[in-house]
Design a protein around this motif. Sequence first.
Motif, short mmCIF file in Angstrom:
data_model
loop_
_atom_site.label_atom_id
_atom_site.label_comp_id
_atom_site.label_asym_id
_atom_site.label_seq_id
_atom_site.Cartn_x
_atom_site.Cartn_y
_atom_site.Cartn_z
N UNK A 220 0.81 -1.22 0.00
CA UNK A 220 0.00 0.00 0.00
C UNK A 220 0.84 1.27 0.00
N UNK A 221 1.96 1.25 0.72
CA UNK A 221 2.73 2.48 0.93
C UNK A 221 3.22 3.12 -0.36
N UNK A 222 3.96 2.42 -1.24
CA UNK A 222 4.42 3.08 -2.47
C UNK A 222 3.27 3.48 -3.39
N UNK A 223 2.20 2.69 -3.43
CA UNK A 223 1.06 3.06 -4.28
C UNK A 223 0.40 4.34 -3.77
N UNK B 8 -8.32 4.66 -3.14
CA UNK B 8 -7.81 3.96 -1.96
C UNK B 8 -8.28 2.50 -1.99
N UNK B 9 -9.53 2.29 -2.39
CA UNK B 9 -10.02 0.92 -2.55
C UNK B 9 -9.24 0.16 -3.61
N UNK B 10 -8.86 0.87 -4.70
CA UNK B 10 -8.05 0.23 -5.75
C UNK B 10 -6.67 -0.16 -5.22
N UNK B 11 -6.11 0.66 -4.34
CA UNK B 11 -4.81 0.34 -3.73
C UNK B 11 -4.90 -0.98 -2.97
N UNK B 12 -5.95 -1.13 -2.16
CA UNK B 12 -6.10 -2.37 -1.38
C UNK B 12 -6.40 -3.55 -2.30
N UNK B 13 -7.11 -3.30 -3.41
CA UNK B 13 -7.39 -4.38 -4.35
C UNK B 13 -6.10 -4.86 -5.02
N UNK B 14 -5.22 -3.92 -5.40
CA UNK B 14 -3.94 -4.31 -5.99
C UNK B 14 -3.08 -5.07 -4.98
N UNK B 15 -3.11 -4.63 -3.73
CA UNK B 15 -2.37 -5.33 -2.69
C UNK B 15 -2.89 -6.75 -2.52
N UNK C 185 7.14 -6.97 -7.00
CA UNK C 185 7.87 -5.87 -6.37
C UNK C 185 8.57 -5.01 -7.41
N UNK C 186 9.19 -5.63 -8.39
CA UNK C 186 9.89 -4.88 -9.43
C UNK C 186 8.90 -4.04 -10.24
N UNK C 187 7.75 -4.60 -10.57
CA UNK C 187 6.74 -3.87 -11.34
C UNK C 187 6.22 -2.68 -10.55
N UNK C 188 5.88 -2.89 -9.28
CA UNK C 188 5.35 -1.80 -8.46
C UNK C 188 6.38 -0.69 -8.29
N UNK C 189 7.61 -1.05 -7.97
CA UNK C 189 8.64 -0.05 -7.76
C UNK C 189 8.92 0.74 -9.04
N UNK C 190 8.99 0.06 -10.16
CA UNK C 190 9.25 0.74 -11.44
C UNK C 190 8.12 1.71 -11.76
N UNK C 191 6.87 1.27 -11.56
CA UNK C 191 5.73 2.13 -11.84
C UNK C 191 5.68 3.36 -10.95
N UNK C 192 5.97 3.16 -9.67
CA UNK C 192 5.92 4.29 -8.73
C UNK C 192 7.07 5.26 -8.99
#
Length: 275
Positions: free
Chosen positions: A99-102, A134-141, A186-193
């Motif tokens: 959730x944090x980086x998103x 915010x709901x989308x963040x939790x859904x992605x998590x 993790x790599x996808x999330x970090x790259x996107x953020x």
Amino acid sequence: MSSSLYYRDSPSSALAKNVIIVALGITINYINGTLIHTFRKHQIFYTNPRYILFIHLVLNDMIQLTISISLFVFSYVFYRINTSICCFIVTLAVFTTVNTPLNLALMAVECYIAVCFPLRHSELCTIKRTYFLIGCIWALSAATVLPDIFITLAIEPLWLFHSTVFCDRDTVFRHPISIKKRDVSYIIFLSGVWFTLFFTYVRIFFAAQASNSAEGTAKKARNTILLHGFQLLLCMLTYVAPLFIPQSQRVAAWSYRSNLLRIEAEPPGAAGGLS
């Protein structure tokens, strides 16, 4: 043949570590709790998308900090806990970690809209959309950890969930597919953020250059995004650790075996002859 080495702290050292960690956790959570109380008390805060995202980040950090400290204390007090309970704790920990980086990315986008599209900010950044995101963040998590649960339930024997384990994500979700999926996500999330933060910072910078009247607002927004970048660097420690820890363990094991071979190869009395 493989061997594991376990290093246990002395009772006094373990007590000191736990007291310090718990005291720091209580202090930080008290400060965060004060922020949440202030947020709820003033209408200007809970009707502003920027502050809603910020307080969601604070609440998420409180949950993450509480879980981390609990696991730290459990590792000393119990060492091994029930697998089912561990699975629940780890799942919640993964939720808050992702959730944090998103959340930081959404906060950067909100700053970008406020500076580059000020006339449309109230139209684009509404309270309803903020809660939806915010709901989308939790859904992605959830999408990152629920498959691990299904894989574990399908593959692992039933007795595992009634046994006790050292509570760690790789212990509970130990299937190679789960570990590989974790690294890729993790790599996808970090790259996107990181791309989002870089894009918004550059656009805000050029917006400030084009409009002197927005210089003050743009400067505050740039500083905010730089702060988000620093926060993301701290988040990266959690994300990149699983990628490097196995390699460091292999290096440590190789060094340990090399030292054993060297000692065994030395003739008796060689060490004493050097003194």
